[in-house]
Structure formats: structure tokens, C-alpha cells
Design a protein around this motif. Structure first.
Motif, mmCIF file in Angstrom:
data_model
loop_
_atom_site.group_PDB
_atom_site.id
_atom_site.type_symbol
_atom_site.label_atom_id
_atom_site.label_comp_id
_atom_site.label_asym_id
_atom_site.label_seq_id
_atom_site.Cartn_x
_atom_site.Cartn_y
_atom_site.Cartn_z
ATOM 1 N N SER A 112 0.848 -1.198 0.000
ATOM 2 C CA SER A 112 0.000 0.000 0.000
ATOM 3 C C SER A 112 0.877 1.238 0.000
ATOM 4 C CB SER A 112 -0.925 0.007 1.220
ATOM 5 O OG SER A 112 -1.739 -1.145 1.183
ATOM 6 N N LYS A 171 5.370 5.923 -13.139
ATOM 7 C CA LYS A 171 5.532 4.536 -13.618
ATOM 8 C C LYS A 171 4.360 3.657 -13.182
ATOM 9 C CE LYS A 171 10.279 3.159 -14.365
ATOM 10 N NZ LYS A 171 11.372 2.351 -13.798
ATOM 11 N N ILE A 172 3.965 3.802 -11.893
ATOM 12 C CA ILE A 172 2.854 2.992 -11.377
ATOM 13 C C ILE A 172 1.572 3.337 -12.138
ATOM 14 C CG2 ILE A 172 1.337 2.624 -9.372
ATOM 15 C CD1 ILE A 172 3.818 2.987 -7.600
ATOM 16 N N LEU A 173 1.326 4.633 -12.307
ATOM 17 C CA LEU A 173 0.086 5.062 -12.984
ATOM 18 C C LEU A 173 0.048 4.549 -14.419
ATOM 19 C CD1 LEU A 173 -0.062 8.747 -11.653
ATOM 20 C CD2 LEU A 173 -1.593 6.875 -11.027
ATOM 21 N N SER A 201 1.641 2.013 -15.833
ATOM 22 C CA SER A 201 1.542 0.559 -15.979
ATOM 23 C C SER A 201 0.160 0.064 -15.567
ATOM 24 C CB SER A 201 2.590 -0.144 -15.119
ATOM 25 O OG SER A 201 3.873 0.244 -15.518
ATOM 26 N N SER A 202 -0.486 0.789 -14.647
ATOM 27 C CA SER A 202 -1.782 0.324 -14.117
ATOM 28 C C SER A 202 -2.951 0.771 -14.984
ATOM 29 C CB SER A 202 -2.011 0.871 -12.704
ATOM 30 O OG SER A 202 -0.908 0.640 -11.881
ATOM 31 N N ILE A 203 -2.911 2.022 -15.428
ATOM 32 C CA ILE A 203 -4.017 2.549 -16.232
ATOM 33 C C ILE A 203 -3.643 2.282 -17.683
ATOM 34 C CG2 ILE A 203 -5.543 4.530 -16.641
ATOM 35 C CD1 ILE A 203 -5.263 3.679 -13.634
ATOM 36 N N ARG A 223 -3.785 2.487 -22.941
ATOM 37 C CA ARG A 223 -4.372 3.810 -23.202
ATOM 38 C C ARG A 223 -4.328 4.103 -24.694
ATOM 39 N NH1 ARG A 223 -0.748 4.014 -19.673
ATOM 40 N NH2 ARG A 223 0.741 5.128 -20.974
ATOM 41 N N MET A 230 1.057 1.127 -23.001
ATOM 42 C CA MET A 230 1.003 0.541 -21.654
ATOM 43 C C MET A 230 2.143 1.144 -20.836
ATOM 44 S SD MET A 230 -0.044 -3.288 -22.826
ATOM 45 C CE MET A 230 -0.694 -3.739 -21.224
ATOM 46 N N GLY A 231 2.641 0.448 -19.811
ATOM 47 C CA GLY A 231 3.749 0.979 -19.007
ATOM 48 C C GLY A 231 5.087 0.791 -19.722
#
Ligand SMILES: Cc1cc2nc3c(=O)[nH]c(=O)nc-3n(C[C@H](O)[C@H](O)[C@H](O)COP(=O)(O)O)c2cc1C
Length: 208
Positions: free
Chosen positions: A6, A19-21, A23-25, A28, A189-190
Motif C-alpha cells: 500500500s 511509472k505505477i500510474l 503501468s496500471s491505467i 491507453r 502501456m507501461g
């Protein structure tokens, strides 16, 4: 029990959060945006902070961010502020390499159509040209620009109203609809990852 990491985004440096955003969203869609400055210099650049947000009126939104590196702004944003017009071209597999090349951070005034070898076609209602090789292009008037922050990494939302649509007839099926199987659209993607919408990667879910 799942083993979950978390994270409070406040405690992350922007690069890691980015990077997190990304790869997660994902995946696109990619807005291949053509703009001009007040001297008529043409610019063409890709943006994957992009989607459609309204059909009536038809509204597309994309976001050239402030650079994390030095907090400077992108030419596309500057042009959209200056001349209030943009053509958003969709990206399919045959033009993915040119799209990638156009993302190089060229000097202001450099025309990425020329750098990539893509073909400029005069638009009907706006000054920026569209990309001949793109299957579908949307001529847009910039309705509003909303800044999401002043620091490096802050998105700058360009809210664009579609005023004209151009569809390559090769991608229209016998019912008059756009043929998703033929389009071969790509998405970001990421990291360096992209995805491609081939027949093998697509599936249907009939409405319940
Ligand atoms: C597929 C792809 C998607 C991109 N998406 C974005 C984005 O959503 N926002 C952004 O600020 N930059 C994005 N970039 C980077 C810009 O395209 C790059 O900074 C470009 O040089 C900006 O050009 P300009 O200064 O001529 O507008 C993306 C690059 C690629 C290859």
C-alpha cells in the motif's frame, strides 16, 4: 491473504508514481495530435493521456504534461493555447514507428510530419493538417484548457470539441460502421510496452 503493497502517493517521487500510474491505467489509446503555432509552424506529437468523454457534444480530452525534468511545457500545449485548434488522428499498427519517432523532443518549429515522412492533408475547418496515413482523424476546436498543477508532471487538460471527422473508407464495413477488426489500433502501456488490437487479441461479450 493477498500480500499487498500500500502506497501513499505523497511519499513517492513523481517518476515512480508516474511509472505505477502508466503501468496500471493501461492500455491507453493514443491521440496523434497535429497543431500549429501563431506563425503557422506545424507540430505532430502523440499523447496517451487521452480519451473520449462526451458524444453530444463530441468531446475528446488529452493532456500534455509539464515535463518532470525541468517543468517546461510541450509545444502542443503552447500551440493549442495560441491557436485553439487541433486535429486528433488515431494510431494503428502500420504507423506506430512514425508515431514513436514523432515523440522525440524536437526544437520548437520542427515539423514532425517531415521528420517522420507522414503526409499532411489540409483540414476542412481548422488550420492544423491531418495525417493521411491515419485511419480516422478528428478536426477539433479547443473548448477549454484546464491546468491540473504548476509543478513538473502536472497534466494540462486540452478539452477539444470535434467539428469534422474523416474516416478511411477501407475501415468501414458493409453496415456503414467502423470495422474494429480491420483497424488494428495500438495503445500504450507501461514502460516501452504497447498493445495491438488484432483479431486474436479481441473478444466479444454480448450485452447481458
Ligand atoms: C505513445 C506515447 C504517448 C505519450 N503520451 C504523452 C502524454 O499523454 N502526455 C505527455 O505530456 N507526453 C506524452 N508523450 C511524450 C510526448 O509525445 C513528447 O514529450 C513530445 O516530444 C511532445 O512534443 P511537443 O513538445 O512537440 O508537443 C507520449 C509519447 C509517446 C510515444
Amino acid at each position: 491473504m493477498k500480500n499487498i503493497k500500500s502506497i501513499d502517493p505523497i511519499n513517492l517521487e513523481t517518476k515512480k508514481l508516474h511509472k505505477i500510474l502508466l503501468s496500471s491505467i493501461a492500455p491507453r489509446p493514443i491521440a496523434f495530435a497535429s497543431t500549429i503555432d501563431s506563425n503557422g509552424n506545424v507540430n505532430l506529437s502523440p499523447f496517451s493521456y487521452f480519451n473520449v468523454f462526451s458524444s453530444n457534444p463530441p468531446i475528446l480530452i488529452f493532456s500534455p504534461s509539464r515535463r518532470v525534468r525541468d517543468n517546461t511545457t510541450k509545444h502542443t500545449l503552447e500551440n493549442a493555447m495560441e491557436t485553439k485548434e487541433v486535429v486528433i488522428n488515431v494510431v494503428n499498427f502500420p504507423i506506430v514507428e512514425q508515431m514513436s519517432k514523432s515523440s522525440v523532443e524536437y526544437e520548437k518549429g520542427v515539423n514532425e510530419f517531415i521528420e517522420t515522412g507522414l503526409t499532411q492533408v489540409k483540414s476542412l475547418l481548422v488550420k492544423p493538417p491531418r495525417v493521411l496515413e491515419s485511419p480516422i482523424s478528428f478536426e477539433c476546436k479547443v473548448q477549454d484548457i484546464i491546468s491540473l498543477g504548476e509543478s513538473g508532471g502536472a497534466g494540462q487538460l486540452i478539452i477539444a470539441k470535434v467539428v469534422q471527422i474523416h474516416i478511411d473508407k477501407k475501415f468501414i464495413d458493409n453496415k456503414g460502421d467502423i470495422d474494429s477488426e480491420k483497424l488494428d489500433l495500438v495503445a500504450r502501456m507501461g514502460g516501452d510496452w504497447y498493445t495491438r488490437t488484432t483479431k486474436e487479441s479481441m473478444f466479444k461479450i454480448p450485452k447481458p
